[in-house]
Motif scaffolding. Structure first.
Motif, PDB file in Angstrom:
ATOM      1  N   THR A 193       0.858  -1.192   0.000  1.00  0.00           N
ATOM      2  CA  THR A 193       0.000   0.000   0.000  1.00  0.00           C
ATOM      3  C   THR A 193       0.890   1.237   0.000  1.00  0.00           C
ATOM      4  O   THR A 193       2.051   1.195   0.424  1.00  0.00           O
ATOM      5  N   TYR A 194       0.326   2.323  -0.503  1.00  0.00           N
ATOM      6  CA  TYR A 194       1.041   3.593  -0.589  1.00  0.00           C
ATOM      7  C   TYR A 194       0.217   4.679   0.097  1.00  0.00           C
ATOM      8  O   TYR A 194      -1.013   4.649   0.050  1.00  0.00           O
ATOM      9  N   ARG A 195       0.914   5.612   0.718  1.00  0.00           N
ATOM     10  CA  ARG A 195       0.212   6.728   1.354  1.00  0.00           C
ATOM     11  C   ARG A 195      -0.063   7.802   0.300  1.00  0.00           C
ATOM     12  O   ARG A 195       0.836   8.239  -0.413  1.00  0.00           O
ATOM     13  N   VAL A 196      -1.327   8.212   0.208  1.00  0.00           N
ATOM     14  CA  VAL A 196      -1.735   9.277  -0.710  1.00  0.00           C
ATOM     15  C   VAL A 196      -2.101  10.496   0.124  1.00  0.00           C
ATOM     16  O   VAL A 196      -3.080  10.475   0.872  1.00  0.00           O
ATOM     17  N   THR A 197      -1.311  11.546   0.016  1.00  0.00           N
ATOM     18  CA  THR A 197      -1.522  12.763   0.796  1.00  0.00           C
ATOM     19  C   THR A 197      -2.055  13.861  -0.113  1.00  0.00           C
ATOM     20  O   THR A 197      -1.511  14.105  -1.194  1.00  0.00           O
ATOM     21  N   THR A 198      -3.125  14.525   0.339  1.00  0.00           N
ATOM     22  CA  THR A 198      -3.759  15.583  -0.446  1.00  0.00           C
ATOM     23  C   THR A 198      -3.816  16.869   0.367  1.00  0.00           C
ATOM     24  O   THR A 198      -4.199  16.849   1.540  1.00  0.00           O
ATOM     25  N   LYS A 199      -3.419  17.970  -0.250  1.00  0.00           N
ATOM     26  CA  LYS A 199      -3.560  19.302   0.343  1.00  0.00           C
ATOM     27  C   LYS A 199      -4.295  20.176  -0.661  1.00  0.00           C
ATOM     28  O   LYS A 199      -3.911  20.240  -1.836  1.00  0.00           O
ATOM     29  N   THR A 200      -5.344  20.867  -0.200  1.00  0.00           N
ATOM     30  CA  THR A 200      -6.174  21.621  -1.127  1.00  0.00           C
ATOM     31  C   THR A 200      -6.906  22.769  -0.442  1.00  0.00           C
ATOM     32  O   THR A 200      -7.080  22.765   0.783  1.00  0.00           O
ATOM     33  N   THR A 201      -7.295  23.729  -1.262  1.00  0.00           N
ATOM     34  CA  THR A 201      -8.144  24.838  -0.795  1.00  0.00           C
ATOM     35  C   THR A 201      -9.476  24.842  -1.539  1.00  0.00           C
ATOM     36  O   THR A 201     -10.242  25.787  -1.433  1.00  0.00           O
ATOM     37  N   ARG A 202      -9.759  23.780  -2.275  1.00  0.00           N
ATOM     38  CA  ARG A 202     -10.997  23.722  -3.047  1.00  0.00           C
ATOM     39  C   ARG A 202     -12.206  23.528  -2.141  1.00  0.00           C
ATOM     40  O   ARG A 202     -12.145  22.789  -1.153  1.00  0.00           O
ATOM     41  N   ALA A 203     -13.303  24.139  -2.546  1.00  0.00           N
ATOM     42  CA  ALA A 203     -14.536  24.058  -1.749  1.00  0.00           C
ATOM     43  C   ALA A 203     -15.155  22.669  -1.806  1.00  0.00           C
ATOM     44  O   ALA A 203     -15.946  22.303  -0.925  1.00  0.00           O
ATOM     45  N   GLU A 204     -14.807  21.868  -2.830  1.00  0.00           N
ATOM     46  CA  GLU A 204     -15.379  20.525  -2.965  1.00  0.00           C
ATOM     47  C   GLU A 204     -14.875  19.575  -1.886  1.00  0.00           C
ATOM     48  O   GLU A 204     -15.461  18.513  -1.668  1.00  0.00           O
ATOM     49  N   PHE A 205     -13.813  19.962  -1.199  1.00  0.00           N
ATOM     50  CA  PHE A 205     -13.253  19.129  -0.138  1.00  0.00           C
ATOM     51  C   PHE A 205     -13.639  19.689   1.224  1.00  0.00           C
ATOM     52  O   PHE A 205     -13.585  20.906   1.444  1.00  0.00           O
ATOM     53  N   ASP A 206     -14.020  18.804   2.134  1.00  0.00           N
ATOM     54  CA  ASP A 206     -14.443  19.238   3.478  1.00  0.00           C
ATOM     55  C   ASP A 206     -13.263  19.664   4.344  1.00  0.00           C
ATOM     56  O   ASP A 206     -13.417  20.494   5.244  1.00  0.00           O
TER      57      ASP A 206
END
Length: 434
Positions: free
Chosen positions: A107-120
């Motif tokens: 398994t691999y770690r998937v890290t997400t950083k965002t300022t989009r409104a679609e993400f809580d």
């Protein structure tokens, strides 16, 4: 050594001389719809031409560079991607091996950083295995049939040739999966896909996998269920040119891929012999005291050449071959989108013929024909936009790839030259000491 990937076969109506060269470069501002013809597709300019220059106009000095970095200093990457403000960043790292009673997997770690409104939340961290990435790609193909979906690295490897749990293989796959997600993140349409959002944020992806076709868009369903009974009368010239280009491009890359694999194989065989060659001089030096110093020097020199060749082979295997494989798979993906476009156009032509055969006068074209026409126009626009984006990415990727390969080869020969020059004083001084 990592296993070398197998090349894919290639399979399209314009003269080849009118097609752009697969590795040709041009200013991104002059790209147009990514169909700029290049008259030198199969007739490359001779290296012996007097005036050589880079695509950006910088003249090239054909003499040997003073150091391994001087070549890179002369080159400039002027084809950067669009200077868009990014609001979504995704990385794949930290591979972990899981051993269960039924299977063993990574398994691999998937890290997400965002300022989009679609993400809580502004940041997410989830773990995904290869089959999760495969699920995402299938969902993107189903829900966004008019767009080019980036390829995944092949899942299957030949047992006994490649250890899929080795550090080298896992790292190569991690890089490919990271690039796959970054390609999607950079896409103005795919990055907003609901399946992509779920992939990045859901702790338990299995619950979404069970939903099956429930989240498919209407466009995806309509294209998915187009029957194969329609036959396209003629592909428009611009899309025929794209098909011809993709056939030539994948054919050329497949040839480069096969030759590169043979070169790496021969390098590794030479490396085995070289490792046996050096110690012989060291053993010989132990038998003759007067010659021990120069013979030990030769042995050390061969050892340094071994190390340099090993590094060069690793760079070719880990950095050069994966890019070739990705773009061979990319061209196959583009061909699939092109076939879907042809199916929709064939359906549209068949509906128009059916309407024309009816005798009664109709005040307007039937709604289903208009909808089919809209799908054709949607396919055309999306395909041309994705082709242009792909060409921009390709130019930058291959320029960096070939510059890197040139620099690695220069470094390799510089290391060998330094190693052999270091023993010359030993060989010259020995007669003077008698």
């Amino acid at each position: 050594a990592a296993g070398a990937p197998k090349p894919l076969p290639s399979s399209g109506p314009k003269s080849l001389r009118e097609m752009p060269h697969p590795l040709a470069t041009s200013n991104s501002e002059e790209m147009g719809p990514a169909l700029t013809p290049s008259p030198d597709l199969l007739l490359p300019r001779s290296i012996a031409d007097k005036d050589l220059s880079l695509p950006n106009g910088t003249p090239v000095d054909t003499s040997s560079p003073a150091s391994s970095s001087s070549l890179l200093n002369r080159l400039q990457l002027d084809d950067d991607l669009d200077g868009e403000t990014r609001d979504l960043f995704v990385t794949v790292d930290d591979p972990k091996k899981h051993v269960c009673t039924m299977e063993t997997y990574i398994t691999y770690r998937v890290t997400t950083k965002t300022t989009r409104a679609e993400f809580d939340l502004p940041e997410y961290s989830v773990r995904r295995r290869y089959q999760d990435f495969d699920w995402l790609r299938n969902k993107l193909e189903e829900s966004q049939p008019t767009h080019l979906i980036p390829p995944l690295p092949e899942k299957f490897v030949v047992k006994g040739v490649v250890d899929r749990f080795s550090e080298e293989f896992v790292e190569t796959r991690r890089k490919a999966l990271d690039k796959f997600l970054k390609r999607i993140t950079d896409h103005p349409v795919l990055s907003f896909n609901e399946h992509f959002n779920v992939f990045l944020t859901a702790k338990d992806l299995n619950a979404y996998k069970k939903q099956g076709m429930a989240l498919l868009s209407k466009m995806g369903e309509s294209v998915k269920y187009v029957t194969g009974g329609y036959k396209l009368r003629s592909r428009p010239l611009e899309f025929a040119a794209i098909g011809e280009y993709l056939d030539t491009f994948s054919l050329k890359l497949g040839t480069i891929d096969r030759i590169a694999q043979r070169i790496i194989k021969e390098q590794l065989e030479y490396l085995v012999e070289l490792r046996e060659y050096g110690p012989v001089y060291s053993t010989w030096g132990g038998l003759e005291v007067e010659l021990s110093e120069p013979l030990e020097g030769v042995s050390a020199c061969v050892g340094n050449c071994c190390t340099a060749l090993e590094e060069l082979s690793e760079d070719m295997t880990e950095d050069f071959l994966p890019v070739l494989r990705e773009y061979i798979l990319y061209s196959e993906s583009m061909k699939n989108v092109l076939k879907k476009r042809d199916q929709v156009q064939a359906e549209y032509e068949a509906k128009l013929e059916a309407v024309a055969l009816k005798k009664e006068d109709r005040p307007k074209v039937p709604t289903d024909v208009e909808k089919c026409q809209d799908r054709v126009e949607c396919f055309n626009a999306d395909l041309k936009a994705d082709m242009e984006r792909w060409q921009n990415n390709k130019r930058q990727d291959f320029r960096q790839l070939l510059m890197g390969m040139a620099d690695k080869n220069i470094q390799y020969y510089e290391k060998c030259l330094t190693a052999w020059e270091s023993i010359i004083p030993l060989l010259q001084d020995k007669p003077e000491t008698k």
